[in-house]
Design a protein around this motif. Structure first.
Motif, PDB file in Angstrom:
ATOM      1  N   ALA A  97       0.951  -1.264   0.086  1.00  0.00           N
ATOM      2  CA  ALA A  97      -0.058  -0.078   0.108  1.00  0.00           C
ATOM      3  C   ALA A  97       0.966   1.363   0.140  1.00  0.00           C
ATOM      4  O   ALA A  97       0.707   2.208  -0.753  1.00  0.00           O
ATOM      5  CB  ALA A  97      -0.833  -0.054   1.063  1.00  0.00           C
ATOM      6  N   CYS A  98       1.813   1.294   0.769  1.00  0.00           N
ATOM      7  CA  CYS A  98       2.630   2.485   0.798  1.00  0.00           C
ATOM      8  C   CYS A  98       3.487   2.655  -0.285  1.00  0.00           C
ATOM      9  O   CYS A  98       3.720   4.010  -0.903  1.00  0.00           O
ATOM     10  CB  CYS A  98       3.770   2.637   2.112  1.00  0.00           C
ATOM     11  SG  CYS A  98       2.519   2.467   3.746  1.00  0.00           S
ATOM     12  N   GLN A 127       9.915   4.021   6.748  1.00  0.00           N
ATOM     13  CA  GLN A 127      10.495   4.151   5.441  1.00  0.00           C
ATOM     14  C   GLN A 127       9.678   5.260   4.938  1.00  0.00           C
ATOM     15  O   GLN A 127      10.190   6.062   3.881  1.00  0.00           O
ATOM     16  CB  GLN A 127      10.563   2.935   4.834  1.00  0.00           C
ATOM     17  CG  GLN A 127      10.854   3.204   3.202  1.00  0.00           C
ATOM     18  CD  GLN A 127      10.714   1.838   2.346  1.00  0.00           C
ATOM     19  OE1 GLN A 127      10.583   0.741   2.732  1.00  0.00           O
ATOM     20  NE2 GLN A 127      11.272   1.870   1.249  1.00  0.00           N
ATOM     21  N   PHE A 128       8.143   5.348   5.121  1.00  0.00           N
ATOM     22  CA  PHE A 128       7.294   6.005   4.488  1.00  0.00           C
ATOM     23  C   PHE A 128       6.795   7.376   5.097  1.00  0.00           C
ATOM     24  O   PHE A 128       6.119   8.209   4.516  1.00  0.00           O
ATOM     25  CB  PHE A 128       6.419   5.234   3.684  1.00  0.00           C
ATOM     26  CG  PHE A 128       6.597   4.375   2.600  1.00  0.00           C
ATOM     27  CD1 PHE A 128       6.762   5.000   1.165  1.00  0.00           C
ATOM     28  CD2 PHE A 128       7.055   3.069   2.807  1.00  0.00           C
ATOM     29  CE1 PHE A 128       7.280   4.285   0.384  1.00  0.00           C
ATOM     30  CE2 PHE A 128       7.528   2.440   1.688  1.00  0.00           C
ATOM     31  CZ  PHE A 128       7.614   2.586   0.338  1.00  0.00           C
ATOM     32  N   LEU A 132       4.692  10.075   2.761  1.00  0.00           N
ATOM     33  CA  LEU A 132       3.261   9.934   2.529  1.00  0.00           C
ATOM     34  C   LEU A 132       2.797   9.993   3.893  1.00  0.00           C
ATOM     35  O   LEU A 132       2.896   9.532   5.075  1.00  0.00           O
ATOM     36  CB  LEU A 132       3.132   8.275   2.240  1.00  0.00           C
ATOM     37  CG  LEU A 132       1.827   7.643   1.700  1.00  0.00           C
ATOM     38  CD1 LEU A 132       1.458   8.320   0.342  1.00  0.00           C
ATOM     39  CD2 LEU A 132       2.013   6.347   1.383  1.00  0.00           C
ATOM     40  N   ASN A 133       1.277  10.560   3.838  1.00  0.00           N
ATOM     41  CA  ASN A 133       0.492  10.710   4.995  1.00  0.00           C
ATOM     42  C   ASN A 133      -0.156   9.357   5.287  1.00  0.00           C
ATOM     43  O   ASN A 133      -0.805   8.781   4.544  1.00  0.00           O
ATOM     44  CB  ASN A 133      -0.750  11.876   4.851  1.00  0.00           C
ATOM     45  CG  ASN A 133      -0.224  12.951   4.716  1.00  0.00           C
ATOM     46  OD1 ASN A 133      -0.633  13.786   3.600  1.00  0.00           O
ATOM     47  ND2 ASN A 133       0.664  13.515   5.334  1.00  0.00           N
ATOM     48  N   ILE A 134       0.260   8.953   6.648  1.00  0.00           N
ATOM     49  CA  ILE A 134      -0.213   7.575   7.062  1.00  0.00           C
ATOM     50  C   ILE A 134      -0.961   7.806   8.247  1.00  0.00           C
ATOM     51  O   ILE A 134      -0.264   8.048   9.458  1.00  0.00           O
ATOM     52  CB  ILE A 134       1.001   6.570   7.354  1.00  0.00           C
ATOM     53  CG1 ILE A 134       2.014   6.620   6.148  1.00  0.00           C
ATOM     54  CG2 ILE A 134       0.688   5.330   7.739  1.00  0.00           C
ATOM     55  CD1 ILE A 134       3.287   5.759   6.334  1.00  0.00           C
ATOM     56  N   CYS A 173      -1.266  11.282  12.258  1.00  0.00           N
ATOM     57  CA  CYS A 173      -0.417  10.412  11.463  1.00  0.00           C
ATOM     58  C   CYS A 173       0.922  10.083  12.027  1.00  0.00           C
ATOM     59  O   CYS A 173       1.243  10.791  12.785  1.00  0.00           O
ATOM     60  CB  CYS A 173       0.004  11.383  10.097  1.00  0.00           C
ATOM     61  SG  CYS A 173      -1.629  11.510   9.063  1.00  0.00           S
ATOM     62  N   PHE A 174       1.717   9.144  11.425  1.00  0.00           N
ATOM     63  CA  PHE A 174       3.264   8.807  11.798  1.00  0.00           C
ATOM     64  C   PHE A 174       3.980  10.021  11.529  1.00  0.00           C
ATOM     65  O   PHE A 174       3.647  10.562  10.363  1.00  0.00           O
ATOM     66  CB  PHE A 174       3.479   7.393  11.364  1.00  0.00           C
ATOM     67  CG  PHE A 174       2.599   6.234  11.914  1.00  0.00           C
ATOM     68  CD1 PHE A 174       2.781   5.775  13.262  1.00  0.00           C
ATOM     69  CD2 PHE A 174       1.738   5.738  11.196  1.00  0.00           C
ATOM     70  CE1 PHE A 174       2.024   4.808  13.811  1.00  0.00           C
ATOM     71  CE2 PHE A 174       1.047   4.570  11.672  1.00  0.00           C
ATOM     72  CZ  PHE A 174       1.326   4.046  12.933  1.00  0.00           C
TER      73      PHE A 174
END
Length: 174
Positions: A97-98, A127-128, A132-134, A173-174
């Motif tokens: 997904a990421c 890593q992401f 990317l907004n997680i 988010c992370f």
């Protein structure tokens, strides 16, 4: 808001780990976990316009092809946003997904939001998280799922409306 959701074969309701070789596909409807998200979206005059799905094993063997096709399909269908996940604590799905989300956001004008649990995914998150907004979400069966889905949808709305997301991202988010 028109949303495309990317799921693996498990979350799309196409089978368990034994179906990890499921080829990339899609349907113009909300499948599996996307159905729950679609119900929340419809309360806001938004909807899931399509669900893309891919087995994690198939993805691993065909990364370039899958990533390219998803990016091109997003460009052709013009959703307002691509939501990758929820991945819960499925490590292979979270990585897929990421990786795909980052590729779509990098190679198109379509914003992306990911929904990932940290359990079993700390390497992928590390890593992401700066690319990317997680959205933070619970592991499968964990508490707080409804809240994380609400946060994911709220972030999607903010990104689509091109609102400032800095404070929201710091909190959820992370």
């Amino acid at each position: 808001m028109k949303v495309i959701i990317l799921l693996d074969q498990i979350q799309s309701g196409l089978g368990g780990k034994e179906k990890a070789d499921t080829a990339l596909g899609g349907k113009k409807l909300a499948m599996g976990a996307a159905d729950t998200i679609d119900k929340t979206l419809k309360k806001q005059d938004s909807s899931v316009m399509a669900t893309f799905f891919c087995g994690t094993e198939y993805y691993e063997q065909n990364k370039e092809e899958v990533t390219g096709k998803i990016t091109r399909m997003c460009q052709k269908m013009q959703p307002d946003i691509l939501l990758v996940g929820p991945t819960y604590d499925y490590a292979d799905f979270a990585r897929m997904a990421c990786e795909i989300g980052y590729a779509v956001e990098t190679n198109s004008d379509i914003p992306v939001v990911a929904m990932v649990a940290k359990e079993k995914n700390s390497d992928t998150v590390a890593q992401f998280k700066d690319k990317l907004n997680i959205i933070k979400m619970p592991k499968k069966g964990g508490t707080g799922l409804a809240d994380s889905i609400d946060h994911g949808i709220e972030l999607c709305n903010k990104k689509v409306k091109k609102e400032d997301t800095d404070d929201f991202v710091k909190q959820y988010c992370f």
